[in-house]
Design a protein around this motif. Structure first.
Motif, short mmCIF file in Angstrom:
data_model
loop_
_atom_site.label_atom_id
_atom_site.label_comp_id
_atom_site.label_asym_id
_atom_site.label_seq_id
_atom_site.Cartn_x
_atom_site.Cartn_y
_atom_site.Cartn_z
N ASP A 29 0.80 -1.22 0.00
CA ASP A 29 0.00 0.00 0.00
C ASP A 29 0.84 1.28 0.00
OD1 ASP A 29 -2.49 0.99 -0.34
OD2 ASP A 29 -3.11 0.88 1.75
N GLU A 30 2.10 1.17 -0.33
CA GLU A 30 2.94 2.36 -0.48
C GLU A 30 3.24 2.58 -1.95
OE1 GLU A 30 6.38 2.43 2.11
OE2 GLU A 30 5.24 1.52 3.76
N HIS A 31 3.14 3.85 -2.37
CA HIS A 31 3.47 4.19 -3.75
C HIS A 31 4.97 4.43 -3.86
CE1 HIS A 31 -0.70 4.30 -4.46
NE2 HIS A 31 -0.95 5.52 -4.01
N ILE A 32 5.59 3.81 -4.85
CA ILE A 32 7.04 3.86 -5.03
C ILE A 32 7.33 4.17 -6.49
CG2 ILE A 32 9.17 2.50 -4.90
CD1 ILE A 32 7.71 0.82 -2.69
N VAL A 33 8.22 5.14 -6.72
CA VAL A 33 8.62 5.43 -8.10
C VAL A 33 9.97 4.74 -8.35
CG1 VAL A 33 9.63 7.65 -7.42
CG2 VAL A 33 9.06 7.21 -9.84
N MET A 34 10.05 4.04 -9.47
CA MET A 34 11.29 3.32 -9.78
C MET A 34 11.77 3.68 -11.18
SD MET A 34 11.18 -0.36 -7.89
CE MET A 34 9.65 -1.08 -8.40
N PHE A 35 13.08 3.66 -11.32
CA PHE A 35 13.69 3.86 -12.65
C PHE A 35 15.13 3.36 -12.58
CE2 PHE A 35 16.46 7.53 -11.73
CZ PHE A 35 15.91 7.99 -10.54
N ARG A 36 15.71 3.16 -13.75
CA ARG A 36 17.12 2.75 -13.80
C ARG A 36 18.00 4.00 -13.85
NH1 ARG A 36 17.93 -2.46 -13.98
NH2 ARG A 36 16.15 -3.68 -14.71
N LYS A 37 18.98 4.05 -12.97
CA LYS A 37 19.94 5.15 -12.98
C LYS A 37 20.93 4.94 -14.14
CE LYS A 37 20.49 4.32 -8.58
NZ LYS A 37 20.90 4.32 -7.16
N ASP A 39 23.89 4.17 -14.22
CA ASP A 39 24.74 2.97 -14.13
C ASP A 39 23.93 1.69 -14.28
OD1 ASP A 39 23.34 2.72 -11.78
OD2 ASP A 39 25.10 2.81 -10.45
N GLY A 40 22.66 1.81 -14.58
CA GLY A 40 21.84 0.62 -14.81
C GLY A 40 21.18 0.08 -13.55
N SER A 41 21.61 0.55 -12.39
CA SER A 41 20.99 0.05 -11.15
C SER A 41 19.63 0.72 -10.93
CB SER A 41 21.91 0.30 -9.96
OG SER A 41 21.99 1.69 -9.71
N VAL A 42 18.82 0.10 -10.10
CA VAL A 42 17.44 0.55 -9.94
C VAL A 42 17.31 1.50 -8.75
CG1 VAL A 42 15.08 -0.22 -9.41
CG2 VAL A 42 16.52 -1.57 -10.96
N ALA A 43 16.69 2.67 -9.00
CA ALA A 43 16.34 3.60 -7.93
C ALA A 43 14.90 3.35 -7.52
CB ALA A 43 16.51 5.04 -8.41
N ASP A 64 20.34 11.37 -12.53
CA ASP A 64 19.93 10.36 -11.54
C ASP A 64 19.09 10.96 -10.43
OD1 ASP A 64 21.16 8.48 -13.03
OD2 ASP A 64 22.92 8.24 -11.74
N THR A 65 18.50 12.15 -10.73
CA THR A 65 17.59 12.76 -9.76
C THR A 65 16.19 12.84 -10.36
OG1 THR A 65 17.83 15.05 -10.52
CG2 THR A 65 19.50 14.22 -8.96
N VAL A 66 15.22 13.10 -9.50
CA VAL A 66 13.84 13.27 -9.94
C VAL A 66 13.37 14.67 -9.54
CG1 VAL A 66 11.48 12.38 -9.81
CG2 VAL A 66 13.41 10.82 -9.56
N GLN A 67 12.85 15.40 -10.53
CA GLN A 67 12.36 16.75 -10.26
C GLN A 67 10.84 16.71 -10.18
OE1 GLN A 67 13.74 20.49 -12.54
NE2 GLN A 67 11.72 20.06 -13.41
N CYS A 68 10.28 17.24 -9.08
CA CYS A 68 8.83 17.24 -8.91
C CYS A 68 8.17 18.09 -10.00
CB CYS A 68 8.47 17.79 -7.53
SG CYS A 68 6.68 17.86 -7.28
N GLY A 69 7.07 17.63 -10.51
CA GLY A 69 6.38 18.32 -11.60
C GLY A 69 5.56 19.51 -11.17
N LEU A 73 11.02 20.82 -6.81
CA LEU A 73 11.92 20.22 -5.81
C LEU A 73 12.54 18.96 -6.42
CD1 LEU A 73 9.75 21.88 -4.08
CD2 LEU A 73 10.54 20.46 -2.16
N THR A 74 13.83 18.77 -6.14
CA THR A 74 14.56 17.70 -6.81
C THR A 74 15.18 16.78 -5.77
OG1 THR A 74 14.97 19.24 -8.63
CG2 THR A 74 16.34 17.26 -8.56
N PHE A 75 15.09 15.46 -6.05
CA PHE A 75 15.52 14.46 -5.08
C PHE A 75 16.52 13.50 -5.70
CE2 PHE A 75 11.41 16.06 -4.03
CZ PHE A 75 11.52 16.35 -2.68
N ASP A 76 17.51 13.15 -4.90
CA ASP A 76 18.56 12.23 -5.35
C ASP A 76 17.99 10.81 -5.45
OD1 ASP A 76 21.63 11.78 -5.68
OD2 ASP A 76 20.93 10.21 -4.31
N GLY A 77 18.24 10.16 -6.58
CA GLY A 77 17.67 8.84 -6.81
C GLY A 77 18.21 7.78 -5.89
N THR A 78 19.39 7.99 -5.33
CA THR A 78 19.99 6.99 -4.45
C THR A 78 19.62 7.22 -2.99
OG1 THR A 78 21.83 6.81 -5.98
CG2 THR A 78 22.18 5.90 -3.77
#
Lengths: 357, 357, 357
Positions: A29-37, A39-43, A64-69, A73-78
């Motif tokens: 029940d938690e929303h999680i955003v995922m993508f490959r950084k 280097d190919g590893s998964v954030a 390797d960061t995500v910027q809020c739409g 605000l921008t967050f480090d993928g790691t």
């Protein structure tokens, strides 16, 4: 009280489901955003900006960061820490999103839903056959079931239902009254039975190429909370193989990785490992088709059970002899939940409380 | 507190709705599986296995028993007792499903929703015309209404709405201000009025073949909890028939059997009995068509009322002169509900309580 | 505690949305039936008969009254008082529906949702440009947003989101870090900034016909509870106009009238007033098209935010520098809500309570 065990590895996705795009997954029940950084590893980040709560998956990947739409605000993928707040120079300490521990193996992406500090990759389910050239590994599909994960998991340590739910594929009447053995082997609950000298079931009629009667085995291994391995196969009855000689027959490991999505919705990603027809893609297609038929039968049952459970209970369910495996499973889950609940409570003990042995 | 009267006969289905297949019906928010046994009589069991709660209607009929589709527990169609638990030899005492008392008459299947011991078939609604060759009996259809059964029933003892809701079929402006008489006759609440020497309503324009003005009557009989009989008809005004001479005119009994499905969903199975055009199937089609038009008008009103009742109440509804019939009806239902509630509480009295007159 | 400010004027509809038919509108979660009376003025009544709660909009207009479609109770379109109860001659005092105060101006229908006695039309939003021949007034459309009105309104006093949400229409990267000024001017909260000597944004590229860089301004005026006026425009950078000389540039007032429908659903009726291309319908079409694109972007964000707010909160949202305008807005709304709440409580003070200064 949570109905999910958090300190555990769950399958988040097949590796093929994750690429360089921002994608939302819902797990426990938690929303999680995922993508490959890069280097190919998964954030894997909490999919909600701490500012105005827009899902980050609605935003934009920048390196390797995500910027809020919404406000950028921008967050480090790691780490999940905020690296930019447009319109100001300081970065508040509470500007972060949760980052989840991830491990990717054999084409499977595992996620640890509890405290990342306690994530131990050595406890992830594995089997030597994954990398053994005498075995073929085939990823099947994902079955979406509108039912609680406990119902789905319980069904996978329950050999008794096979005769009634899967009469044309995985079971037949010959097994209706054959007793089920249940034991625990470390982390696993094992329910098993042999049906000796009987007609092959539909699955092996199509697949095993047997002439006469066979000895058939089913070993259901359930690893708490959510991984099941079903070791099943057949050998000619006249060979009379021993219980430890299953590799001599046609042997299949059907694997099920259950991901609890919400309280009443689960995904069962299934695959198999086999010791026959190693380089035969046609065999895989045939097997997938038979599995699909059988799992649709399970889905219909499990969703109907859930629909009843959604109604006010009138009587407690009765338990019968064949429920041994499910009962041990539910007991273990309850112990894990209680352990997490009390750990939570003790995590900030009052200094005024002193316990003397 | 329940909103349903349990100790009562309800129409479960037309006889034509039940055959040898397992079919689910929902009555008073209870799921019930029904089928015809080998002797043609109707079995009605709680539609939920006491084991893992799968609906029995997802299972398989085996002779006059039902086998659960999950683990094969089998239940007797007459008693509801479990007759087989695969994998064990004993049959636990709590392995049963509720079995309901059923009576089938004149093509109608009645079910008693309370304790079967107290079911008395002599209290089932009946009328001599059902078997009188001077009358034709015609089953209409089932109207599904997203509204509480009290709204649906109340509407059937409410002659006043006809002028406004059914201006083209069952009413017209001539009756808007004609007073309604209300009285109780044993089990029935009767609301009635005569509109003398007025233009025929749409229904009798199409059907009665009248030249001039008519005397028209409407008698609404409501039997608690859920059966309504509307005696309506017309006779030429110049005949000036008396109130007890209604058989001299064109006379129709419109019957409504309301089945509460859930708190906000009811089924109204409707039919009619008539003393004219006895062997004329065309007349039945014409009448059904006019009824369908009228009942769609009711449905729209009753569902809109329910939608408002689903919202938080801001003011208590007002009651007016024409509400006499509905008020008596609601009072009776409340008395029945209270009686069932207190009977329930008293069913296991403490021996420490002694009452002295 | 209500989440809506009741003692306020809201836009109920564009004038073109109301004609002589009975139409239902939902405002502050109240159902209201509106129609034009014979003199052309707008009637607005509680859309629920006090008798059996049928919506009056399901009934029939008879002159300037509304007749309920169930039993014919009839209500005066101006006062809401019952004028007829079929079947009886007296009219009970409680037979009425609420009648709302209405004002219609410049093609906009305003409704006062509180006590009609306290409705003061002089407080309705107005601007001299509505009737100034040097300005063109154009009604746009209505944006339906599945989000709380506070989210919608907040977004209209939030210049910072423009760079991220509307990169192709109303914003671009040039403004990402330009500070926002926030001040209060009487009833209005004003957030504003100038972006000097930058490339024109998409909107003015399409519309302003500029050769080089421009000075661009955005002034967001938010009037509690639900009216927003955005004064934005551009002038050639080489003109270097002062902050008070905005009429020298291409100047647009974008107006937003937010109507809270339910707690999670709002309608934003938008229009504009402009000082250029006065008689050019093509310009209006072009502008509407650009606005539509931008507002769809807002809608997507605001609905995603609402979806997150519908879930159980795990952390309090963080607030950052750019939130000044929204924070002042939410504070004002909370003060208004508290004022209405405490006025309610004091409206019937006990005579036993005496306060001494």
């Amino acid at each position: 009280m949570s109905i999910f065990v958090k300190n555990a590895w769950y399958v988040a996705a097949w590796s093929t489901e994750i690429d360089d795009q921002l994608r939302r997954f819902t797990i426990l029940d938690e929303h999680i955003v995922m993508f490959r950084k890069s280097d190919g590893s998964v954030a894997a980040l909490e999919d909600r900006c701490p500012h105005r709560h827009l899902p980050l998956s609605k935003g934009k990947r920048i390196g390797d960061t995500v910027q809020c739409g919404y406000h950028g605000l921008t967050f480090d993928g790691t780490t999940g820490m905020c690296t930019r707040v447009p319109g100001q120079t300081n970065l508040p300490r509470s500007a972060y999103v949760t980052s989840y521990a991830i491990e990717e193996r054999h084409g499977i992406v595992w996620i640890w839903m509890g405290d990342p500090e306690t994530a131990d990759p050595s406890t992830i389910f594995d089997m030597p056959q994954f990398t053994d050239p005498n075995w073929a590994v085939h990823h099947g599909d994902a079955l979406h079931v509108q039912s609680n994960y406990l119902n789905v998991a319980e069904n996978l340590v329950d050999p008794a239902h096979v005769s009634f739910v899967h009469p044309t594929t995985l079971g037949n009447a010959a097994s209706e009254n054959v007793p089920v053995h249940v034991q625990t082997e470390g982390e696993a609950i094992v329910a098993w039975r042999w049906i000796r000298d009987a007609e092959p079931i539909g699955f092996f009629k199509n697949f095993g190429d047997f002439d006469g009667n066979v000895d058939r085995w089913h070993y259901y291994y359930l690893y708490t909370p959510c991984t099941a391995m079903i070791d099943f196969g057949s050998a000619p009855a006249e060979a009379a193989i021993g219980e430890d000689e299953r590799d001599k027959g046609v042997r299949i490991f059907a694997l099920h990785f259950i991901t609890p999505v919400t309280e009443t919705y689960s995904i069962d990603r299934w695959m198999h490992v086999r010791n026959t027809a190693l380089d035969d893609p046609q065999a895989e297609e045939t097997m997938d088709k038979m599995f699909r038929t059988a799992f649709q039968e399970d889905k219909e049952i499990l969703e109907a059970v859930q629909a009843e459970e959604n109604r006010p209970a009138k009587r407690r369910p009765i338990r019968i002899a064949i429920d041994k495996g499910p009962l041990v499973y539910r007991k273990r889950i309850n112990e894990l939940l209680e352990k997490e609940r009390t750990e939570d409570l003790a995590s900030d003990p009052s200094p005024a409380f002193v316990y003397h042995d």
